[in-house]
Design an enzyme around this catalytic site. Structure first.
Site, PDB file in Angstrom:
ATOM      1  CE  LYS A 191      -1.790   2.887   2.820  1.00 25.96           C
ATOM      2  NZ  LYS A 191      -1.772   4.086   1.950  1.00 25.96           N
ATOM      3  CD  GLU A 267      13.192  -0.027   9.247  1.00 25.83           C
ATOM      4  OE1 GLU A 267      13.810   0.809   9.927  1.00 25.83           O
ATOM      5  OE2 GLU A 267      13.562  -1.198   9.130  1.00 25.83           O
ATOM      6  CB  CYS A 301      13.257   8.708   8.363  1.00 26.22           C
ATOM      7  SG  CYS A 301      14.295   7.722   7.276  1.00 26.22           S
ATOM      8  CD  GLU A 400       9.996  12.436  11.785  1.00 21.52           C
ATOM      9  OE1 GLU A 400       8.858  11.978  11.997  1.00 21.52           O
ATOM     10  OE2 GLU A 400      10.880  11.814  11.173  1.00 21.52           O
TER      11      GLU A 400
HETATM   12  P1  NAP Z   1       2.458   8.138   8.010  1.00 26.42           P
HETATM   13  O1  NAP Z   1       1.433   9.179   8.144  1.00 26.42           O
HETATM   14  O2  NAP Z   1       2.757   7.290   9.187  1.00 26.42           O
HETATM   15  O3  NAP Z   1       2.005   7.241   6.770  1.00 26.42           O
HETATM   16  C1  NAP Z   1       2.780   6.167   6.298  1.00 26.42           C
HETATM   17  C2  NAP Z   1       1.882   5.158   5.607  1.00 26.42           C
HETATM   18  O4  NAP Z   1       0.966   4.628   6.564  1.00 26.42           O
HETATM   19  C3  NAP Z   1       1.031   5.765   4.486  1.00 26.42           C
HETATM   20  O5  NAP Z   1       0.913   4.822   3.455  1.00 26.42           O
HETATM   21  C4  NAP Z   1      -0.312   5.991   5.181  1.00 26.42           C
HETATM   22  O6  NAP Z   1      -1.400   6.028   4.285  1.00 26.42           O
HETATM   23  C5  NAP Z   1      -0.369   4.762   6.078  1.00 26.42           C
HETATM   24  N1  NAP Z   1      -1.269   4.885   7.224  1.00 26.42           N
HETATM   25  C6  NAP Z   1      -1.694   6.014   7.846  1.00 26.42           C
HETATM   26  N2  NAP Z   1      -2.528   5.684   8.859  1.00 26.42           N
HETATM   27  C7  NAP Z   1      -2.642   4.343   8.879  1.00 26.42           C
HETATM   28  C8  NAP Z   1      -3.355   3.401   9.689  1.00 26.42           C
HETATM   29  N3  NAP Z   1      -4.145   3.783  10.698  1.00 26.42           N
HETATM   30  N4  NAP Z   1      -3.216   2.076   9.419  1.00 26.42           N
HETATM   31  C9  NAP Z   1      -2.417   1.656   8.414  1.00 26.42           C
HETATM   32  N5  NAP Z   1      -1.742   2.490   7.603  1.00 26.42           N
HETATM   33  C10 NAP Z   1      -1.841   3.822   7.837  1.00 26.42           C
HETATM   34  O7  NAP Z   1       3.861   8.740   7.536  1.00 26.42           O
HETATM   35  P2  NAP Z   1       4.136   9.743   6.354  1.00 26.42           P
HETATM   36  O8  NAP Z   1       3.663  11.097   6.783  1.00 26.42           O
HETATM   37  O9  NAP Z   1       3.646   9.166   5.077  1.00 26.42           O
HETATM   38  O10 NAP Z   1       5.745   9.691   6.284  1.00 26.42           O
HETATM   39  C11 NAP Z   1       6.546  10.423   7.116  1.00 26.42           C
HETATM   40  C12 NAP Z   1       7.028   9.601   8.292  1.00 26.42           C
HETATM   41  O11 NAP Z   1       7.725   8.444   7.831  1.00 26.42           O
HETATM   42  C13 NAP Z   1       8.049  10.355   9.132  1.00 26.42           C
HETATM   43  O12 NAP Z   1       7.767  10.133  10.484  1.00 26.42           O
HETATM   44  C14 NAP Z   1       9.376   9.716   8.746  1.00 26.42           C
HETATM   45  O13 NAP Z   1      10.386   9.825   9.703  1.00 26.42           O
HETATM   46  C15 NAP Z   1       8.959   8.309   8.527  1.00 26.42           C
HETATM   47  N6  NAP Z   1       9.955   7.587   7.706  1.00 26.42           N
HETATM   48  C16 NAP Z   1      10.745   6.655   8.317  1.00 26.42           C
HETATM   49  C17 NAP Z   1      11.720   5.989   7.569  1.00 26.42           C
HETATM   50  C18 NAP Z   1      12.599   4.938   8.189  1.00 26.42           C
HETATM   51  O14 NAP Z   1      13.162   4.137   7.452  1.00 26.42           O
HETATM   52  N7  NAP Z   1      12.736   4.887   9.507  1.00 26.42           N
HETATM   53  C19 NAP Z   1      11.875   6.267   6.210  1.00 26.42           C
HETATM   54  C20 NAP Z   1      11.040   7.213   5.626  1.00 26.42           C
HETATM   55  C21 NAP Z   1      10.070   7.870   6.400  1.00 26.42           C
HETATM   56  P3  NAP Z   1      -1.925   7.439   3.704  1.00 26.42           P
HETATM   57  O15 NAP Z   1      -0.851   7.949   2.835  1.00 26.42           O
HETATM   58  O16 NAP Z   1      -3.150   7.094   2.986  1.00 26.42           O
HETATM   59  O17 NAP Z   1      -2.149   8.316   4.890  1.00 26.42           O
END
Ligand code: NAP
Length: 497
Positions: A191, A267, A301, A400
């Site tokens: 997804k 992650e 991240c 963050e």
């Molecule tokens: P996010 O809001 O957590 O969303 C990530 C994914 O999860 C998206 O596909 C989102 O779908 C989905 N999602 C949201 N709510 C969900 C739920 N209740 N159940 C299942 N899936 C759900 O994160 P983001 O804003 O896209 O990305 C930024 C974050 O990613 C930052 O915190 C960053 O640090 C982290 N990140 C971490 C790494 C690492 O390797 N540690 C790498 C890159 C990014 P939708 O798009 O439809 O909301």
């Protein structure tokens, strides 16, 4: 490819055919409901394509197909050296379409074209090729049991795996999930983030062309809160691999517990410390301090968002970093000279602006940037911004922001630098700069993060694992270690007659 001008890229963009349908059971298909959602170009705020809005019924269909594909054994029991051939062919096909894919990613994510051509697409090719090449070189184990017994310790695929990924590195994060999970024989349902579904849809078709059996890889665009949640709660999904924010990661752990205890690897976010001692190569450290936080607009991240500088060089070093920040002023992502593009959407741009206000309100001082720019473009651009006089208890040092905002702190001793670095809920990455190897190593070892650079930032390649300590997660992407997240250990104990 890099000799193309912005005009060349723009005219290629005007011709681009974009696939917005889901990829289910080996074919592109509309969502069963027929619903779509637009995906926008953050560079100009305009609609790029309509994308299938998949729901629970699409997820159930995909899980059924994934389970049937897994049970058939066509992929899960295929000889590793044959799986290797398919993955290597897939990497080659992606490479063949590199220009088109880089452009698609730039349009959908707002990443500068120089990044997508030089970093995202080549990294994706390398990851898939490397996992394919590695999988037929990994041996299982025979333990030292008594002579009248033989025991086997095997690593077997989990079964059906759901992968949920974010918008900041859609292509490379997708590859980090798909390459090891497919190499180890699983069926995978991906997804993508709602903001950035296009590159995953594009490469799914190429996987089929490379020979991946139907149902082994499916891509379902749709909302995290409903589709993502349904996948995470699904009783017939065996593994869940996630990259995204810490709050959503915590929810996924709960969903796993509420359903079938599917193996869940996370992650998550970061607030990474970048520690600079007076005896380091200050010119190099200053250039990398700016790159560490402004690369990808700070939507990284591992971004080095807390710059922790030895007090006696603070003023001079901040001048150097501010000078370097000038080369990160945002520009049109299709211009090959642009180093930093827009924020992903209007909401993220506002979040960044709000944090600038929060920092000012907390008493920190903006010494560079601090404003939204290029509003006439229709896109979501924010200047690289630097706060000095930051205390580690402030929100701008703890939370963050996920934008181009640097918080600068100072220290007098190595112990103080370590204490500040570790005073965070996160533990993803960091770096230390010093020409004294004893100091550098002592600090690197004491900082509790998954990846630490000494005299570099963003160091590493596909051969090393990547993941977080503390609330930055529990899984490991990349390297042979990633295979462990997608396999179960199985013991077979044989009594010999
Ligand atoms: P996010 O809001 O957590 O969303 C990530 C994914 O999860 C998206 O596909 C989102 O779908 C989905 N999602 C949201 N709510 C969900 C739920 N209740 N159940 C299942 N899936 C759900 O994160 P983001 O804003 O896209 O990305 C930024 C974050 O990613 C930052 O915190 C960053 O640090 C982290 N990140 C971490 C790494 C690492 O390797 N540690 C790498 C890159 C990014 P939708 O798009 O439809 O909301």
């Amino acid at each position: 490819m890099l000799d193309k001008t912005m005009t060349d890229w723009q005219s290629q963009a005007d011709q681009l055919k974009i696939e917005g349908r889901a990829f289910i059971n080996g074919r592109y298909a509309d969502a069963l409901s027929g619903q779509t959602r637009p995906t926008n170009n953050p560079g100009n705020g305009r609609k790029l394509a309509d994308v299938a809005l998949c729901g629970i019924e699409d997820a159930d269909l995909a899980v059924e197909g994934a389970r049937a594909a897994f049970e058939s054994g066509d992929w899960s029991r295929m000889a590793p050296m044959d799986r290797k051939m398919v993955l290597v062919r897939w990497a080659e096909l992606i490479e063949k379409h590199a220009d088109e894919l880089a452009l698609l990613e730039t349009l959908d994510v707002g990443k500068p074209i120089s990044d997508t051509t030089n970093v995202d697409v080549p990294a994706t090719v390398r990851t898939i090729r490397w996992s394919g090449e590695a999988i037929d070189k990994v041996y299982d184990e025979i333990p030292p049991t008594p002579a009248d017994t033989l025991a086997l310790i095997q690593r077997l695929p989990l079964g059906v795996v759901a992968a949920i990924v974010p918008w900041n590195f859609p292509l490379s994060t997708t590859a980090w999930k798909l390459a090891p999970s497919l190499a180890t024989g699983n069926s995978v349902i991906l997804k993508p983030a709602s903001n950035t579904p296009l590159s995953a849809l594009f490469i799914a078709g190429l996987a089929s062309e490379a020979g991946l059996p139907d149902g082994v890889l499916q891509v379902l665009p749709g909302p995290g809160g409903s589709l993502g949640r349904h996948l995470a709660l699904h009783m017939d999904i065996d593994g869940l691999t996630f990259t995204g924010s810490t709050p959503v990661g915590k929810m996924l752990m709960e969903y796993s517990g509420q359903s079938n205890l599917k193996r869940t690897f996370l992650e998550l976010g970061g607030k990474s410390p970048n520690i600079v001692f007076a005896d380091s190569n200050l010119e190099k450290a200053a250039g990398m301090a700016a790159a560490a936080v402004f690369y990808n607009g700070g939507q990284t991240c591992t971004a080095g968002t807390r710059l922790i500088v030895e007090e006696k060089i603070q003023d001079k070093f901040l001048e150097m970093v501010s000078e370097c920040a000038k080369s990160w002023m945002p520009g049109n992502p299709l211009d090959p000279a642009t180093a930093m593009g827009p924020m992903i959407d209007a909401g993220q741009c506002k979040t960044v602006a709000d944090y600038v206000d929060i920092g000012r309100g907390e008493g920190a001082e903006i010494i560079f940037g601090g404003s939204q720019v290029m509003q006439d473009s229709g896109g979501y651009y924010h200047e690289p911004s630097i706060f000095s006089g930051v205390d580690n208890a402030m929100r701008i040092a703890q939370e963050e922001i996920f934008g181009p905002v640097l918080s600068v702190l100072s220290f007098k001793t190595a112990e103080e630098a370590i204490r500040i670095a570790n005073d965070s809920i996160y533990g993803l990455a960091g770096a230390v700069w010093s020409n004294n190897i004893n100091t550098a190593h002592k600090v690197a070892e004491a900082v509790r993060v998954g990846t630490m650079g000494i005299n570099n930032y963003f160091g590493g390649d596909i051969t090393v694992p990547f993941g977080g300590f503390k609330q930055s997660g529990n899984g490991r992407d990349k390297s042979i270690h990633a295979f462990h997240d997608y396999t179960e250990l199985k013991t077979t104990w044989i009594e010999l007659m």
